[in-house]
Write an enzyme that holds these catalytic residues in place. Structure first.
Site, PDB file in Angstrom:
ATOM      1  N   HIS A   4       0.874  -1.181   0.000  1.00 46.60           N
ATOM      2  CA  HIS A   4       0.000   0.000   0.000  1.00 46.60           C
ATOM      3  C   HIS A   4       0.913   1.234   0.000  1.00 46.60           C
ATOM      4  O   HIS A   4       2.021   1.185   0.533  1.00 46.60           O
ATOM      5  CB  HIS A   4      -0.821  -0.063   1.289  1.00 46.60           C
ATOM      6  CG  HIS A   4      -1.898   0.955   1.422  1.00 46.60           C
ATOM      7  ND1 HIS A   4      -1.661   2.248   1.815  1.00 46.60           N
ATOM      8  CD2 HIS A   4      -3.232   0.855   1.253  1.00 46.60           C
ATOM      9  CE1 HIS A   4      -2.810   2.902   1.879  1.00 46.60           C
ATOM     10  NE2 HIS A   4      -3.782   2.085   1.540  1.00 46.60           N
ATOM     11  N   ASP A  20       3.039  -4.831   8.140  1.00 50.14           N
ATOM     12  CA  ASP A  20       1.812  -4.072   7.982  1.00 50.14           C
ATOM     13  C   ASP A  20       0.654  -5.076   8.078  1.00 50.14           C
ATOM     14  O   ASP A  20       0.415  -5.849   7.148  1.00 50.14           O
ATOM     15  CB  ASP A  20       1.849  -3.361   6.624  1.00 50.14           C
ATOM     16  CG  ASP A  20       0.515  -2.738   6.240  1.00 50.14           C
ATOM     17  OD1 ASP A  20      -0.474  -2.948   6.968  1.00 50.14           O
ATOM     18  OD2 ASP A  20       0.469  -2.056   5.194  1.00 50.14           O
ATOM     19  N   GLN A  34      -4.443  -5.557   6.731  1.00 51.52           N
ATOM     20  CA  GLN A  34      -5.421  -6.457   6.104  1.00 51.52           C
ATOM     21  C   GLN A  34      -5.394  -7.858   6.691  1.00 51.52           C
ATOM     22  O   GLN A  34      -6.233  -8.682   6.332  1.00 51.52           O
ATOM     23  CB  GLN A  34      -5.161  -6.538   4.583  1.00 51.52           C
ATOM     24  CG  GLN A  34      -5.397  -5.253   3.839  1.00 51.52           C
ATOM     25  CD  GLN A  34      -6.870  -4.851   3.783  1.00 51.52           C
ATOM     26  OE1 GLN A  34      -7.773  -5.662   3.916  1.00 51.52           O
ATOM     27  NE2 GLN A  34      -7.109  -3.561   3.588  1.00 51.52           N
ATOM     28  N   LYS A  76     -10.521  -1.344  10.385  1.00 52.68           N
ATOM     29  CA  LYS A  76     -10.670  -2.565   9.566  1.00 52.68           C
ATOM     30  C   LYS A  76     -10.967  -3.780  10.449  1.00 52.68           C
ATOM     31  O   LYS A  76     -11.201  -4.879   9.957  1.00 52.68           O
ATOM     32  CB  LYS A  76      -9.412  -2.795   8.733  1.00 52.68           C
ATOM     33  CG  LYS A  76      -9.186  -1.663   7.707  1.00 52.68           C
ATOM     34  CD  LYS A  76      -8.011  -1.935   6.834  1.00 52.68           C
ATOM     35  CE  LYS A  76      -7.470  -0.694   6.179  1.00 52.68           C
ATOM     36  NZ  LYS A  76      -8.167  -0.325   4.939  1.00 52.68           N
ATOM     37  N   CYS A 116      -4.684   2.433  -3.650  1.00 55.07           N
ATOM     38  CA  CYS A 116      -3.452   2.951  -3.033  1.00 55.07           C
ATOM     39  C   CYS A 116      -2.277   2.018  -3.304  1.00 55.07           C
ATOM     40  O   CYS A 116      -1.388   1.863  -2.452  1.00 55.07           O
ATOM     41  CB  CYS A 116      -3.614   3.178  -1.532  1.00 55.07           C
ATOM     42  SG  CYS A 116      -4.750   4.499  -1.145  1.00 55.07           S
TER      43      CYS A 116
HETATM   44  N1  PMP Z   1      -1.715  -0.967   4.513  1.00 55.77           N
HETATM   45  C1  PMP Z   1      -2.680  -1.720   3.988  1.00 55.77           C
HETATM   46  C2  PMP Z   1      -2.345  -3.105   3.509  1.00 55.77           C
HETATM   47  C3  PMP Z   1      -3.987  -1.234   3.907  1.00 55.77           C
HETATM   48  O1  PMP Z   1      -4.950  -1.980   3.390  1.00 55.77           O
HETATM   49  C4  PMP Z   1      -4.262   0.072   4.384  1.00 55.77           C
HETATM   50  C5  PMP Z   1      -5.658   0.644   4.300  1.00 55.77           C
HETATM   51  N2  PMP Z   1      -6.279   0.462   3.062  1.00 55.77           N
HETATM   52  C6  PMP Z   1      -3.218   0.807   4.927  1.00 55.77           C
HETATM   53  C7  PMP Z   1      -1.969   0.265   4.975  1.00 55.77           C
HETATM   54  C8  PMP Z   1      -3.435   2.188   5.467  1.00 55.77           C
HETATM   55  O2  PMP Z   1      -4.329   2.141   6.536  1.00 55.77           O
HETATM   56  P1  PMP Z   1      -4.934   3.477   7.174  1.00 55.77           P
HETATM   57  O3  PMP Z   1      -5.478   4.261   6.018  1.00 55.77           O
HETATM   58  O4  PMP Z   1      -6.021   2.976   8.071  1.00 55.77           O
HETATM   59  O5  PMP Z   1      -3.847   4.165   7.878  1.00 55.77           O
END
Ligand code: PMP
Length: 404
Positions: A121, A198, A201, A224, A362
């Protein structure tokens, strides 16, 4: 999925364009169960006060609830120590905390390398690029195969004694691939590199045992995992959190302030400047407890069942391309239809009451890897039903016919 679970999510009980809402954007954020909504309501209607240093009743009550939440979260994650649990605003915040403090620490030099993967991401790419810009370090990337998995063929050339940190996700938000983090963590350790996982997910779909994972930093977002937005967790090993400098300056993170000099607070408060999201932390503990009571295996089994049904159903559609065909996947189905723009597809599906995400999720470098600008992504949670999978398949078919 039993009806009792579904009924715990009031937001799902509504019509969109005269049809029942089908919410399949769970990888972006999940809906909140009554147990969590009630925790937030009770916090604001019975407790609300600022925490720590308060001598009055409500402040003590809020402090106790906030610290009890930290204890619950530490236990849930099987963290070695409770003071290693840092409240953040989410995954992005946690990664930036680590990247910025590493840059400030002087521990990263222009000889060093940072290793990420092609499945990341943006929030696990850009902070490391910024760190590299500040320190002169080099960013390396584990490539991605056609099935959307890490290509570890050349990992021994990529992960060397020059690698200072490996930062990768456990599950890809764009494709759903469950990544073999244990392989990479073991290799990183052998080279003396730190590891950041990270878990944005993975935490919603599987039990997390930090002592078994054996990484150095782990981050995730509450929204999430059935908790509110604006709350998340950074877990870090004490030695590293002690070694790194403080990040944001302000109240709570200090021991003593004079105009000449400030001394800093102990963990975890050293990284918690300012009034935190008190209600969010308490609600996050409630959400994780709710997931645990339901059973992480039950959640995963139900989502995998829906993922399998949806994958089979969509595979029959002419000219469909499924992105991410790894054998081990969690909850996410990304696809495209030849000659149809993902945005048009998603917009028409919305008119049929089916909410999916379209675009690059993203993950622009990953989209570039597949030579596309984006996908349509359906993602499942515990409250989704087989009927909703049928609605997804019908909506994709209808929208495709209309757009052709
Ligand atoms: N890493 C991953 C794998 C994600 O799916 C996301 C959220 N889509 C993020 C980072 C960023 O998370 P947040 O926007 O809640 O900070």
């Amino acid at each position: 999925m039993n009806l009792e679970i579904r009924q715990q999510f009031p937001v799902l009980d509504q019509q969109i364009n005269g049809r029942p809402l089908v919410y399949l954007d769970n990888a972006a954020t999940v809906q909140k169960p009554l147990a969590v909504l009630e925790t937030s309501r009770r916090y604001y209607s019975e407790i609300n006060a600022n925490i720590h240093r308060g001598v009055h009743y409500l402040s003590r009550k809020a402090t106790d609830a906030h610290e009890a939440a930290r204890t619950t979260i530490a236990k849930y994650l099987n963290a070695p120590h409770e003071h290693e649990i840092i409240f953040t605003s989410g995954t992005t915040d946690g990664i930036n905390l680590v990247a910025d403090t590493l840059a400030l620490s002087g521990k990263i030099t222009s000889d060093d390398h940072i290793l990420i993967s092609g499945l990341e991401h943006h929030s696990n790419i850009v902070p490391w690029q910024m760190l590299c810009q500040r320190t002169g370090a080099t960013l390396d990337v584990i490539p991605v195969t056609d099935s959307g998995e890490w290509d570890l063929t050349n990992i021994d050339a990529l992960l060397t004694s020059k690698t200072k940190l490996v930062a990768v996700n456990q599950v890809s938000n764009a494709l759903g691939t469950i990544n073999p983090i244990e392989t990479v963590i073991k290799k990183a350790k052998a080279h003396g590199a730190w590891t950041l996982i990270d878990g944005a997910q993975s935490t919603p779909h599987m039990a997390i045992d930090l002592q078994a994972i054996d990484c150095d930093f782990f981050v995730f977002s509450g929204h999430k995992t059935y908790a509110p937005t604006g709350i998340g967790i950074l877990w870090g090993r004490s030695e590293l959190l002690e070694m790194l400098p403080p990040w944001r300056g302000g109240g709570e993170m200090i021991k003593e302030v004079t105009f000449e000099k400030t001394t800093y607070n102990d963990l975890p408060f050293k990284y918690e400047a300012g009034t935190p999201n008190i209600e969010g932390g308490i609600a996050l503990a409630a959400a994780l407890t709710w997931m645990q009571d339901l059973g992480l295996d039950t959640i995963a089994a139900h989502e995998n069942h829906l993922l399998k049904l949806a994958t089979e159903g969509l595979s029959d559609i002419e000219d469909i391309i499924l992105y991410g065909t790894a054998p081990h996947k969690a909850s996410v189905l990304s696809f495209g239809i030849k000659g149809v723009h993902h945005y048009d597809l998603g917009t028409l599906m919305d008119q049929m009451g089916v909410g999916v995400r379209t675009g690059h999720h993203c993950c622009q470098p990953l989209m570039q890897r597949f030579g596309i600008t984006g996908t349509t992504r359906a993602s499942f949670a515990i409250y989704n039903t087989e009927q909703e999978v049928d609605a997804l398949i019908t909506a994709v078919k209808k929208a495709t016919m209309m757009l052709r």
